[in-house]
Design an enzyme around this catalytic site. Structure first.
Site, PDB file in Angstrom:
ATOM      1  N   LYS A   1       7.925  10.399   1.336  1.00 20.26           N
ATOM      2  CA  LYS A   1       7.341   9.721   2.501  1.00 20.26           C
ATOM      3  C   LYS A   1       8.340   8.783   3.153  1.00 20.26           C
ATOM      4  O   LYS A   1       8.467   8.728   4.381  1.00 20.26           O
ATOM      5  CB  LYS A   1       6.086   8.975   2.052  1.00 20.26           C
TER       6      LYS A   1
ATOM      7  N   LYS B   1      14.235  -0.990   5.070  1.00 21.66           N
ATOM      8  CA  LYS B   1      13.733  -0.339   3.854  1.00 21.66           C
ATOM      9  C   LYS B   1      13.877   1.173   3.972  1.00 21.66           C
ATOM     10  O   LYS B   1      14.264   1.846   3.008  1.00 21.66           O
ATOM     11  CB  LYS B   1      12.271  -0.722   3.612  1.00 21.66           C
TER      12      LYS B   1
ATOM     13  N   LEU C   1       0.832  -1.203   0.000  1.00 20.53           N
ATOM     14  CA  LEU C   1       0.000   0.000   0.000  1.00 20.53           C
ATOM     15  C   LEU C   1       0.870   1.259   0.000  1.00 20.53           C
ATOM     16  O   LEU C   1       2.081   1.178   0.243  1.00 20.53           O
ATOM     17  CB  LEU C   1      -0.925  -0.038   1.216  1.00 20.53           C
ATOM     18  N   PRO C   2       0.291   2.422  -0.262  1.00 26.37           N
ATOM     19  CA  PRO C   2       1.117   3.633  -0.366  1.00 26.37           C
ATOM     20  C   PRO C   2       1.789   4.068   0.938  1.00 26.37           C
ATOM     21  O   PRO C   2       2.978   4.400   0.941  1.00 26.37           O
ATOM     22  CB  PRO C   2       0.119   4.698  -0.852  1.00 26.37           C
TER      23      PRO C   2
END
Length: 287
Positions: A242, A174, A69-70
């Site tokens: 983000k 990540k 998901l974003p």
């Protein structure tokens, strides 16, 4: 892992769609459902995917759920929604591949674990090209035995799978990767800007630097789009912004001066180019 087990795929965006296609190509039964855009669902149905009427039905009809998901917001609003939680049973597995925060991953895991659901924290790297080719890198956090059990599924989408620690470690590494990638991207754009000013041929720059101490995955793989000023979206700049924000936030009071500076640059460019490829950060230095 048995290819007759049903996989529900949540998040059919620029990364998720080609990853889902690779699962079908490798013989897995895939459940999908439409959120806002049904185009990817139609593409997958043509390849053999089964369309469910809702995410609730998708989860109900799947043995393994994969989500990419974003942001944290979508992780919470989808994975912790009543319609999903009501369909969870102790036989199900969640492979969560979003580039989210360790804190949100741990929150999802805690709630799912309380319902007997086994969870892997498994974000990926390699961009849309890697997603299409099935050559992604998976950074898997969670129980090593569960990683091994799910390895055939992940190998349908990825070339390299690393066990990096417990739940949250996948999201953490990540974030570190994205911190470096964001810096390398603007550094590669600066290198190209200087090369153009000094009339150095692009092929020579790529070949020589690619075999020298300044070698960079970003320079190697993004230089052509930088030269062409082609910023059609693969991995969007808003998503890179983000991810760097996650890294800076996770550092807390421990300063990351270079990452913080680069984050400000991404924020500035995002006002105009947030939906373009993150290589559009190069517009800060390229004429």
């Amino acid at each position: 892992m048995n290819r007759r087990q049903r996989i529900g795929f949540i998040g059919l965006g620029a990364m998720g769609l080609p990853m889902a296609k690779n699962l079908i190509k490798n013989g897995y039964i895939l459940n999908v459902s439409t959120h806002r855009n049904r185009t990817p669902v139609d593409e997958l149905k043509e390849l053999g995917a089964v369309e469910q009427n809702s995410v609730s039905e998708l989860v109900s009809e799947s043995d393994i759920v994969i989500s990419i998901l974003p942001t944290d917001r979508e992780m919470e609003s989808v994975l912790l929604s009543g319609e999903v939680l009501d369909q969870l049973t102790s036989e199900k597995i969640l492979i969560e591949m979003t580039s989210g925060s360790p804190a949100m991953m741990k929150k999802v895991d805690e709630i799912y674990k309380g319902m007997g659901v086994r969870v892997l924290d498994a974000p990926v790297s390699g961009g849309t090209a890697g997603a299409e080719k099935g050559t992604l890198t998976v950074m898997a956090g969670g129980d090593a035995k569960l990683v091994e059990e799910c390895k055939p599924i992940m190998e349908a989408m990825a070339e390299k799978i690393y066990v990096v620690g417990q739940i949250g470690a996948g999201k953490a590494i990540k974030a570190i990767n994205q911190l470096l990638a964001s810096i390398h991207m603007i550094a590669s754009a600066e290198a190209l800007a200087l090369a153009e000013k000094l009339e150095i041929e692009t092929d020579i720059l790529k070949k020589v630097v690619g075999n020298s101490s300044g070698a960079s995955w970003m320079l190697e793989n993004k230089i052509d789009s930088l030269v062409e000023r082609n910023f059609n979206p693969g991995f969007k700049l808003n998503l890179m912004k983000k991810d760097v924000q996650i890294a800076v936030d996770e550092a807390g009071n421990d300063k990351l001066p270079l990452a913080s500076y680069v984050l400000d640059l991404y924020k500035e460019v995002a006002n105009q180019d947030g939906e373009r490829d993150f290589s559009a950060i190069g517009k800060k230095v390229l004429v």
